[in-house]
Write a protein that holds these residues in place. Sequence first.
Motif, PDB file in Angstrom:
ATOM      1  N   GLN A 114       0.839  -1.191   0.000  1.00 58.16           N
ATOM      2  CA  GLN A 114       0.000   0.000   0.000  1.00 58.16           C
ATOM      3  C   GLN A 114       0.881   1.251   0.000  1.00 58.16           C
ATOM      4  O   GLN A 114       1.985   1.248   0.544  1.00 58.16           O
ATOM      5  N   MET A 115       0.378   2.309  -0.626  1.00 57.44           N
ATOM      6  CA  MET A 115       1.093   3.585  -0.687  1.00 57.44           C
ATOM      7  C   MET A 115       0.302   4.623   0.090  1.00 57.44           C
ATOM      8  O   MET A 115      -0.925   4.719  -0.076  1.00 57.44           O
ATOM      9  N   VAL A 116       0.984   5.382   0.923  1.00 58.80           N
ATOM     10  CA  VAL A 116       0.318   6.377   1.765  1.00 58.80           C
ATOM     11  C   VAL A 116       0.722   7.772   1.331  1.00 58.80           C
ATOM     12  O   VAL A 116       1.906   8.120   1.294  1.00 58.80           O
ATOM     13  N   SER A 117      -0.288   8.587   0.988  1.00 58.24           N
ATOM     14  CA  SER A 117      -0.086   9.987   0.654  1.00 58.24           C
ATOM     15  C   SER A 117      -0.114  10.760   1.969  1.00 58.24           C
ATOM     16  O   SER A 117      -1.149  10.828   2.640  1.00 58.24           O
ATOM     17  N   THR A 118       1.018  11.334   2.364  1.00 57.87           N
ATOM     18  CA  THR A 118       1.219  11.731   3.758  1.00 57.87           C
ATOM     19  C   THR A 118       0.721  13.124   4.130  1.00 57.87           C
ATOM     20  O   THR A 118       0.835  13.521   5.283  1.00 57.87           O
ATOM     21  N   GLY A 119       0.146  13.868   3.181  1.00 60.35           N
ATOM     22  CA  GLY A 119      -0.411  15.176   3.519  1.00 60.35           C
ATOM     23  C   GLY A 119       0.129  16.281   2.641  1.00 60.35           C
ATOM     24  O   GLY A 119       1.306  16.286   2.272  1.00 60.35           O
ATOM     25  N   THR A 120      -0.741  17.244   2.316  1.00 58.59           N
ATOM     26  CA  THR A 120      -0.346  18.299   1.391  1.00 58.59           C
ATOM     27  C   THR A 120       0.759  19.191   1.946  1.00 58.59           C
ATOM     28  O   THR A 120       0.747  19.552   3.125  1.00 58.59           O
ATOM     29  N   LEU A 121       1.690  19.543   1.070  1.00 58.50           N
ATOM     30  CA  LEU A 121       2.766  20.470   1.407  1.00 58.50           C
ATOM     31  C   LEU A 121       2.488  21.856   0.847  1.00 58.50           C
ATOM     32  O   LEU A 121       3.152  22.820   1.224  1.00 58.50           O
ATOM     33  N   THR A 122       1.509  21.936  -0.056  1.00 58.75           N
ATOM     34  CA  THR A 122       1.312  23.169  -0.823  1.00 58.75           C
ATOM     35  C   THR A 122      -0.125  23.674  -0.794  1.00 58.75           C
ATOM     36  O   THR A 122      -0.515  24.502  -1.625  1.00 58.75           O
ATOM     37  N   GLY A 123      -0.954  23.194   0.120  1.00 53.74           N
ATOM     38  CA  GLY A 123      -2.327  23.667   0.192  1.00 53.74           C
ATOM     39  C   GLY A 123      -3.195  23.097  -0.908  1.00 53.74           C
ATOM     40  O   GLY A 123      -2.863  22.079  -1.524  1.00 53.74           O
ATOM     41  N   MET A 124      -4.321  23.769  -1.177  1.00 53.10           N
ATOM     42  CA  MET A 124      -5.314  23.244  -2.104  1.00 53.10           C
ATOM     43  C   MET A 124      -5.584  24.231  -3.232  1.00 53.10           C
ATOM     44  O   MET A 124      -5.713  25.437  -3.000  1.00 53.10           O
ATOM     45  N   LEU A 125      -5.662  23.727  -4.459  1.00 55.18           N
ATOM     46  CA  LEU A 125      -5.979  24.520  -5.641  1.00 55.18           C
ATOM     47  C   LEU A 125      -7.128  23.872  -6.396  1.00 55.18           C
ATOM     48  O   LEU A 125      -7.324  22.657  -6.312  1.00 55.18           O
ATOM     49  N   ARG A 126      -7.872  24.673  -7.160  1.00 52.75           N
ATOM     50  CA  ARG A 126      -8.971  24.166  -7.975  1.00 52.75           C
ATOM     51  C   ARG A 126      -8.533  24.122  -9.442  1.00 52.75           C
ATOM     52  O   ARG A 126      -8.335  25.165 -10.053  1.00 52.75           O
ATOM     53  N   PRO A 127      -8.370  22.944 -10.025  1.00 58.63           N
ATOM     54  CA  PRO A 127      -7.906  22.859 -11.406  1.00 58.63           C
ATOM     55  C   PRO A 127      -9.026  23.055 -12.424  1.00 58.63           C
ATOM     56  O   PRO A 127     -10.203  22.832 -12.119  1.00 58.63           O
ATOM     57  N   LYS A 128      -8.644  23.476 -13.621  1.00 58.83           N
ATOM     58  CA  LYS A 128      -9.572  23.576 -14.740  1.00 58.83           C
ATOM     59  C   LYS A 128      -9.216  22.507 -15.777  1.00 58.83           C
ATOM     60  O   LYS A 128      -8.072  22.031 -15.825  1.00 58.83           O
ATOM     61  N   ALA A 129     -10.180  22.158 -16.600  1.00 59.59           N
ATOM     62  CA  ALA A 129      -9.938  21.179 -17.661  1.00 59.59           C
ATOM     63  C   ALA A 129      -8.830  21.686 -18.579  1.00 59.59           C
ATOM     64  O   ALA A 129      -8.797  22.856 -18.952  1.00 59.59           O
ATOM     65  N   GLY A 130      -7.903  20.804 -18.912  1.00 56.25           N
ATOM     66  CA  GLY A 130      -6.804  21.153 -19.798  1.00 56.25           C
ATOM     67  C   GLY A 130      -5.542  21.577 -19.088  1.00 56.25           C
ATOM     68  O   GLY A 130      -4.484  21.688 -19.716  1.00 56.25           O
ATOM     69  N   GLU A 131      -5.623  21.811 -17.778  1.00 52.51           N
ATOM     70  CA  GLU A 131      -4.436  22.254 -17.044  1.00 52.51           C
ATOM     71  C   GLU A 131      -3.539  21.076 -16.659  1.00 52.51           C
ATOM     72  O   GLU A 131      -4.023  19.982 -16.390  1.00 52.51           O
ATOM     73  N   THR A 132      -2.238  21.356 -16.619  1.00 56.81           N
ATOM     74  CA  THR A 132      -1.248  20.373 -16.177  1.00 56.81           C
ATOM     75  C   THR A 132      -0.572  20.889 -14.917  1.00 56.81           C
ATOM     76  O   THR A 132      -0.105  22.035 -14.879  1.00 56.81           O
ATOM     77  N   TYR A 133      -0.522  20.050 -13.900  1.00 53.33           N
ATOM     78  CA  TYR A 133       0.105  20.410 -12.627  1.00 53.33           C
ATOM     79  C   TYR A 133       1.398  19.627 -12.453  1.00 53.33           C
ATOM     80  O   TYR A 133       1.450  18.429 -12.746  1.00 53.33           O
ATOM     81  N   ALA A 134       2.428  20.319 -11.987  1.00 54.08           N
ATOM     82  CA  ALA A 134       3.722  19.692 -11.737  1.00 54.08           C
ATOM     83  C   ALA A 134       4.165  20.005 -10.318  1.00 54.08           C
ATOM     84  O   ALA A 134       4.103  21.163  -9.879  1.00 54.08           O
ATOM     85  N   ALA A 135       4.593  18.986  -9.607  1.00 52.48           N
ATOM     86  CA  ALA A 135       5.152  19.154  -8.265  1.00 52.48           C
ATOM     87  C   ALA A 135       6.648  18.912  -8.354  1.00 52.48           C
ATOM     88  O   ALA A 135       7.086  17.801  -8.671  1.00 52.48           O
ATOM     89  N   ASP A 136       7.431  19.958  -8.102  1.00 54.29           N
ATOM     90  CA  ASP A 136       8.887  19.894  -8.207  1.00 54.29           C
ATOM     91  C   ASP A 136       9.476  19.759  -6.812  1.00 54.29           C
ATOM     92  O   ASP A 136       9.391  20.672  -5.995  1.00 54.29           O
TER      93      ASP A 136
END
Length: 259
Positions: A225-247
């Motif tokens: 199992q993989m555990v997502s341990t909690g947001t580091l960057t808060g919350m955003l609302r995406p729109k269709a067609g957008e690409t998100y990258a976490a660096d």
Amino acid sequence: MDVKLERELARLIATMRRDGRQQSGLETRLVPPDKDTAYRVARLVEEELALPVVGWKIAAMKEELQRQLRTDSPIYGRVYARKTSPASVEHARQCSPIPEAEYQALLGADLPPRTKPYTRAEVTEAVASLHPGLELAQCSFIHDASFPPLPAILADGAGSGTIVYGPPILDWRTRDIAGQEVVLSCDGQPRRRGTAGAALDHPMVPLTWLANELSRTGIGLKAGQMVSTGTLTGMLRPKAGETYAADFGPFGSVTARYT
């Protein structure tokens, strides 16, 4: 809340998740009265969906996010989908989607229920690898004036969605995981920044909390199992067609597109 109502709510949530749809509000009679009841319903949702639990999500480790999410403690939910980066999801089927940059911990050993609490060292030893990642969170209830109380959201998996993860971070136990800045960008434009130190102290802190919470309730964590341990960057609302990258800097990057 009797068992019949718990099962009715579980069937409703499972149907919404299966169909990729939302609803506004929830009948008062179906709102769980407390967190323990809500988590029992979430377990029934798992039965109704009949899908393997490929991981878990954790949220609200610290007070600021707890206030935003209307809770007085961390929360968790089951994850039924995970993908390697780069990934894509259909925006139209994502209910109130939220992309969040998070460290993902892949378990290499079981952490079964037991009487004695797990220590951070024991939990860390059970982790096979740590990965940069995104959690593509979603919710079955529309964020409107009728948005139901927190226990209904916990029954729905605490906003769980899809885990997206990159290659493992080499020698992560000896590197500055807590201090590494993470940048969340949308279509190449930086939108949010954060560190595990500020948001979680360290990914092993929420993971140890989850191991003990699931031990207490007789569920436990399983190898693979993989555990997502909690947001580091808060919350955003995406729109269709957008690409998100976490660096994650030297630890790698992860991308997800909302098609």
